[in-house]
Design an enzyme around this catalytic site. Structure first.
Site, PDB file in Angstrom:
ATOM      1  N   TYR A  82       0.900  -1.160   0.051  1.00 45.11           N
ATOM      2  CA  TYR A  82      -0.129  -0.212   0.003  1.00 45.11           C
ATOM      3  C   TYR A  82       0.833   1.282   0.013  1.00 45.11           C
ATOM      4  O   TYR A  82       1.982   1.075   0.129  1.00 45.11           O
ATOM      5  CB  TYR A  82      -0.915   0.094   1.257  1.00 45.11           C
ATOM      6  CG  TYR A  82       0.055   0.410   2.564  1.00 45.11           C
ATOM      7  CD1 TYR A  82      -0.237   1.638   3.100  1.00 45.11           C
ATOM      8  CD2 TYR A  82       0.634  -0.593   3.106  1.00 45.11           C
ATOM      9  CE1 TYR A  82       0.232   1.967   4.190  1.00 45.11           C
ATOM     10  CE2 TYR A  82       1.295   0.052   4.364  1.00 45.11           C
ATOM     11  CZ  TYR A  82       1.101   1.223   4.748  1.00 45.11           C
ATOM     12  OH  TYR A  82       1.892   1.552   6.160  1.00 45.11           O
ATOM     13  N   LYS A 122       6.508  -1.643   1.800  1.00 44.97           N
ATOM     14  CA  LYS A 122       5.315  -0.997   2.396  1.00 44.97           C
ATOM     15  C   LYS A 122       4.329  -1.915   2.311  1.00 44.97           C
ATOM     16  O   LYS A 122       3.398  -1.850   1.710  1.00 44.97           O
ATOM     17  CB  LYS A 122       5.064   0.418   2.117  1.00 44.97           C
ATOM     18  CG  LYS A 122       4.235   1.094   2.752  1.00 44.97           C
ATOM     19  CD  LYS A 122       4.052   2.887   2.309  1.00 44.97           C
ATOM     20  CE  LYS A 122       3.221   3.326   3.261  1.00 44.97           C
ATOM     21  NZ  LYS A 122       3.874   3.756   4.552  1.00 44.97           N
ATOM     22  N   GLU A 177      12.572   3.450  13.395  1.00 45.82           N
ATOM     23  CA  GLU A 177      11.760   4.399  12.684  1.00 45.82           C
ATOM     24  C   GLU A 177      10.671   4.391  13.724  1.00 45.82           C
ATOM     25  O   GLU A 177      10.762   3.961  15.017  1.00 45.82           O
ATOM     26  CB  GLU A 177      11.315   4.085  11.452  1.00 45.82           C
ATOM     27  CG  GLU A 177      10.726   2.795  11.107  1.00 45.82           C
ATOM     28  CD  GLU A 177      10.442   2.535   9.988  1.00 45.82           C
ATOM     29  OE1 GLU A 177      10.260   3.370   9.022  1.00 45.82           O
ATOM     30  OE2 GLU A 177       9.950   1.368   9.564  1.00 45.82           O
ATOM     31  N   LEU A 200      11.352   2.175   6.705  1.00 44.20           N
ATOM     32  CA  LEU A 200      10.621   2.577   5.280  1.00 44.20           C
ATOM     33  C   LEU A 200      11.249   3.784   4.729  1.00 44.20           C
ATOM     34  O   LEU A 200      11.338   4.929   5.504  1.00 44.20           O
ATOM     35  CB  LEU A 200       9.188   2.580   5.374  1.00 44.20           C
ATOM     36  CG  LEU A 200       8.315   3.145   4.251  1.00 44.20           C
ATOM     37  CD1 LEU A 200       8.033   1.844   3.553  1.00 44.20           C
ATOM     38  CD2 LEU A 200       7.215   3.679   4.685  1.00 44.20           C
TER      39      LEU A 200
END
Length: 286
Positions: free
Chosen positions: A33, A144, A176, A200
């Site tokens: 996505y 992702k 992250e 990411l």
């Protein structure tokens, strides 16, 4: 429409849309996505988000049923159908298709899902609070995918602690957050984790690096530690919906607040870029 749902070309209000029970997303989370924002019905950083979406799909050997150009057209079509010309989230997802539950890849076309709904960007005039959570995710965080259970659990812990984010770390290395990238400012330098398999490659993260170059702010893409995070001059998190939110507290400990002018310069440049591309006026930071 108040909101817009799309599934393989069929469009309607999200609450009236359905997907097949045999969509591979249901059984395996077998899909990818991406998400961004639009304002004035102009999609911000559309090309960069679509390119990352196709990179994620390629990494999982999923062939989206549309070309990048056609996807951009379909996203714009959905944005045009929503009633609001204000801030809206644009989400798009591709799964490996619809087939009887079986682990090997099935034959047949992939499925494309799009949603567009009103959702304001996080105001950058406020400061956020965060918690630290050990990063227990797998080793393909650069893709992702829709397999987000560890992120969900970490973000729920943050919510229960009255915080807006969970900052993830593997041992001493900060990676992250549960749904954003995290960065620090130290001695006038912008530090962000490298785009390896543990984070990411955020579109907003990349935009912040371009802003740093434009403003003459040195930047470093290298791992930093939990202690370096806690002792940083400023801590900020970024995503499509958070263009550079300052963090003032981590695990109940005050952080940042020592380079407010530099943080404000980054935030203002990000807001200016969003407004310039979309023609939409965001609230001032003050």
């Amino acid at each position: 429409m108040k909101n817009v749902g799309y599934y393989n070309g069929v469009i309607g209000p999200i609450e009236q849309m359905t997907i097949p029970m045999d969509d591979r997303a249901v059984y395996f989370g077998d899909g990818v996505y991406d998400a961004t924002y639009a304002a004035n019905r102009i999609i911000f950083e559309a090309d960069a988000h679509i390119a990352r979406f196709f990179r994620s799909a390629q990494a999982l050997r999923i062939a989206p049923p549309v070309t990048p150009e056609a996807l951009k057209s379909e996203l714009q079509r959905c944005v045009e159908l929503i009633d609001s010309a204000g801030e809206v989230q644009v989400y798009f997802q591709c799964t490996r298709g619809t087939a009887l539950r079986s682990h090997p890849f099935p034959e047949g076309a992939a499925n494309l899902l799009i949603t567009v709904r009103e959702l304001p960007l996080t105001p950058l005039s406020q400061k956020g609070r965060a918690i630290l959570v050990e990063d227990t995710r797998y080793l393909h965080c650069n893709i992702k995918t829709i397999n987000l259970l560890p992120n969900v659990m970490a973000n729920q812990r943050a919510k229960e602690a009255g915080c807006c984010e969970a900052i993830l770390h593997r041992g001493e290395r900060v990676t992250e957050c549960s749904h954003s990238n995290v960065h620090i400012l130290k001695d006038g330098v912008f530090h962000t984790a490298p785009t390896d398999h543990l984070i990411l490659p955020g579109i907003t993260r990349a935009h912040l690096l371009r802003v740093c170059e434009r403003l003459g702010i040195p930047s470093v893409e290298a791992p930093f530690t939990v202690e370096e995070l806690l002792s940083a001059d400023e801590v900020l998190v970024s995503s499509a919906g958070m263009l550079g939110l300052g963090i003032c507290e981590v695990d109940g400990r005050s952080v940042g607040g020592r380079a407010p002018d530099l943080l404000a310069a980054l935030q203002r440049a990000m807001v200016d870029d969003f407004c310039r591309e979309t023609g939409y006026r965001l609230p001032v930071l003050d």
